[in-house]
Write an enzyme that holds these catalytic residues in place. Structure first.
Site, PDB file in Angstrom:
ATOM      1  N   ARG A 100       0.852  -1.188   0.000  1.00  0.00           N
ATOM      2  CA  ARG A 100       0.000   0.000   0.000  1.00  0.00           C
ATOM      3  C   ARG A 100       0.889   1.240   0.000  1.00  0.00           C
ATOM      4  NH1 ARG A 100       1.751   1.876   4.017  1.00  0.00           N
ATOM      5  NH2 ARG A 100       0.560   3.798   3.707  1.00  0.00           N
ATOM      6  N   ALA A 119       0.976   5.116  -2.182  1.00  0.00           N
ATOM      7  CA  ALA A 119       0.943   5.386  -3.623  1.00  0.00           C
ATOM      8  C   ALA A 119       2.231   4.999  -4.370  1.00  0.00           C
ATOM      9  CB  ALA A 119       0.578   6.854  -3.853  1.00  0.00           C
ATOM     10  N   ARG A 124      -6.993  -0.805  -7.244  1.00  0.00           N
ATOM     11  CA  ARG A 124      -7.431   0.265  -6.329  1.00  0.00           C
ATOM     12  C   ARG A 124      -7.529   1.548  -7.162  1.00  0.00           C
ATOM     13  NH1 ARG A 124      -4.430   1.137  -0.737  1.00  0.00           N
ATOM     14  NH2 ARG A 124      -6.444   2.023  -0.104  1.00  0.00           N
ATOM     15  N   GLN A 126      -2.782   2.691   9.943  1.00  0.00           N
ATOM     16  CA  GLN A 126      -1.458   2.755   9.300  1.00  0.00           C
ATOM     17  C   GLN A 126      -0.491   3.604  10.119  1.00  0.00           C
ATOM     18  OE1 GLN A 126      -4.374   3.077   7.739  1.00  0.00           O
ATOM     19  NE2 GLN A 126      -4.306   2.450   5.602  1.00  0.00           N
ATOM     20  N   ASP A 180      -2.070  10.570  -2.740  1.00  0.00           N
ATOM     21  CA  ASP A 180      -2.434   9.462  -3.628  1.00  0.00           C
ATOM     22  C   ASP A 180      -2.678   9.956  -5.051  1.00  0.00           C
ATOM     23  OD1 ASP A 180      -3.257   8.453  -0.763  1.00  0.00           O
ATOM     24  OD2 ASP A 180      -2.877   6.734  -2.081  1.00  0.00           O
ATOM     25  N   ASN A 201      -5.560  12.295  -0.311  1.00  0.00           N
ATOM     26  CA  ASN A 201      -4.685  11.534   0.593  1.00  0.00           C
ATOM     27  C   ASN A 201      -5.573  10.887   1.650  1.00  0.00           C
ATOM     28  OD1 ASN A 201      -1.954  10.761   1.435  1.00  0.00           O
ATOM     29  ND2 ASN A 201      -2.424  11.924   3.272  1.00  0.00           N
TER      30      ASN A 201
HETATM   31  O1  MRU Z   1      -4.920   3.214   2.049  1.00  0.00           O
HETATM   32  P1  MRU Z   1      -3.433   3.419   2.030  1.00  0.00           P
HETATM   33  O2  MRU Z   1      -2.743   2.920   3.248  1.00  0.00           O
HETATM   34  O3  MRU Z   1      -2.817   2.909   0.739  1.00  0.00           O
HETATM   35  O4  MRU Z   1      -3.278   5.003   1.999  1.00  0.00           O
HETATM   36  C1  MRU Z   1      -2.001   5.545   1.859  1.00  0.00           C
HETATM   37  C2  MRU Z   1      -1.974   7.020   1.957  1.00  0.00           C
HETATM   38  O5  MRU Z   1      -2.973   7.681   2.034  1.00  0.00           O
HETATM   39  C3  MRU Z   1      -0.635   7.665   1.845  1.00  0.00           C
HETATM   40  O6  MRU Z   1      -0.614   8.859   2.565  1.00  0.00           O
HETATM   41  C4  MRU Z   1      -0.327   7.969   0.372  1.00  0.00           C
HETATM   42  O7  MRU Z   1      -0.495   6.836  -0.428  1.00  0.00           O
HETATM   43  C5  MRU Z   1       1.029   8.496   0.195  1.00  0.00           C
HETATM   44  S1  MRU Z   1       2.250   7.273   0.573  1.00  0.00           S
HETATM   45  C6  MRU Z   1       3.778   7.940   0.367  1.00  0.00           C
END
Ligand code: MRU
Length: 344
Positions: free
Chosen positions: A44, A46, A86, A190, A231, A241
């Site tokens: 997970r 981005a 996704r 997370q 994202d 995000n």
């Molecule tokens: O649902 P996730 O855990 O994939 O969400 C991730 C985020 O929102 C992060 O802040 C984003 O992907 C940037 S990661 C460098």
């Protein structure tokens, strides 16, 4: 250790659903396995999804090669499935599409492109960290800062180091971090599971906050700056995000604290005009109605569960990429701000 890589004909990725309790690497050789890993958030963040998309396309190209012949229509059909695993992080489709540009040259060329994307991600994180740390000292006027962040934007969300958390790591390495305040990040935690694990491993000073304390504590002056990843950044600078980012941006504005978006250029989507055009993934009721296999809400209820929100560009002090700093609040735009060199 790299979060995602290629080894002996397979994708190897850290299974993030097991952290912080177990550090296990999952070897992926089948497309359906990779799609499942993306959807259950074993991999997970981005930029990591961009690399997963590219390496996954290499897996696809290999699977559809017999002798010297690559079955292009079948490979393209599978790639379409992967790019839709996704919807919100543009990096996933970006990684697939960039690897696909080499498809007619054969499976080895696709893999070479995917490995280039992996290497570029590593270099980009170093550069973002340096740009971000310099800008933080400049805009706060402080040599050492308290920072707030949400979700996980560290090495686990990239190949190594990270974006927003990469800036925090760089501040720490440069003696410029007083304390970090990561938010736990409901509903999948997370921040509590992954960011706290990473900060602890790097030895950085930090205290964990519940999400709803973030805006209030900003008003009490707990942090000098807020850092988030992204994202998808629309052409006008609006930024999708992790859900909770928007309320932090509002609170940062209220508190007069700079709000930084840190993301590689691959997260900038000039084909999406504004945040209103960004598809936001809804992850359904189960993640909200219970945790760790235990039901916390009554049976039969439903939840609204957007995994992301959109912060309007007016609330963003700076977008920091590996190649430039764009300051929407000063009227700077992504379309007009020139690119600089990678740092160092
Ligand atoms: O649902 P996730 O855990 O994939 O969400 C991730 C985020 O929102 C992060 O802040 C984003 O992907 C940037 S990661 C460098």
């Amino acid at each position: 250790m790299r979060t995602i890589d290629w080894a002996d004909g397979a994708i190897e990725l850290i299974d993030q659903t097991l952290l912080p309790h177990r550090l296990e690497v999952h070897r992926v050789t089948e497309l359906q396995e990779l799609i499942a890993d993306i959807q259950r958030l074993a991999v997970r963040g981005a930029p990591a999804l961009g690399v997963a998309g590219a390496l996954g396309t290499a897996l696809i190209a290999r699977a559809h090669t017999t002798g010297d012949v690559l079955d292009l229509p079948s490979a393209q059909r599978d790639a379409a499935l992967l790019r839709e695993a996704r919807p919100t992080a543009v990096n996933l489709s970006w990684g697939v599409d960039r690897a696909l540009t080499r498809l007619t040259e054969g499976a080895e060329a696709v893999l070479a492109e995917a490995l280039t994307i992996r290497d570029e991600d590593i270099a980009a994180c170093v550069s973002m960290g340096l740009r971000g740390a310099d800008l933080t000292r400049e805009l706060t006027g402080k040599q050492s800062v308290n920072v707030m962040t949400i979700c996980n934007t560290g090495s686990l969300a990239t190949v190594e180091r990270g974006t927003a958390l990469g800036v925090i790591q760089t501040l720490f390495e440069q003696g410029s971090l007083t304390e970090a305040f990561p938010l736990e990040t409901r509903p999948l935690l997370q921040g509590a599971r992954l960011t706290a694990w990473e900060l602890q491993r790097m030895g950085a000073p930090f205290r964990l906050l519940i999400d709803s304390a973030g805006p209030f504590l900003l008003s009490r002056g707990i942090a000098d700056a807020v850092f988030i990843g992204a994202d998808r950044i629309a052409a006008n600078g609006d930024t999708a995000n992790k859900v909770g980012s928007f309320s932090l941006a509002l609170a940062a504005k209220h508190a007069g604290v700079p709000f930084f978006v840190v993301a590689p250029e691959s997260t900038v989507d000039m084909r999406t005009a504004s945040g209103a055009d960004i598809q936001i993934e809804d992850r359904g009721t189960d993640e909200v109605a219970g945790f760790g296999g235990m039901r916390t809400a009554p049976e039969g209820i439903t939840a609204v569960n957007p995994a992301f929100d959109v912060t309007p560009h007016e609330l963003i002090t700076a977008i920091i990429t590996e190649r430039r700093v764009v300051r929407p609040q000063l009227g700077e735009t992504l379309a007009e701000t020139p690119f600089g060199p990678l740092l160092p």
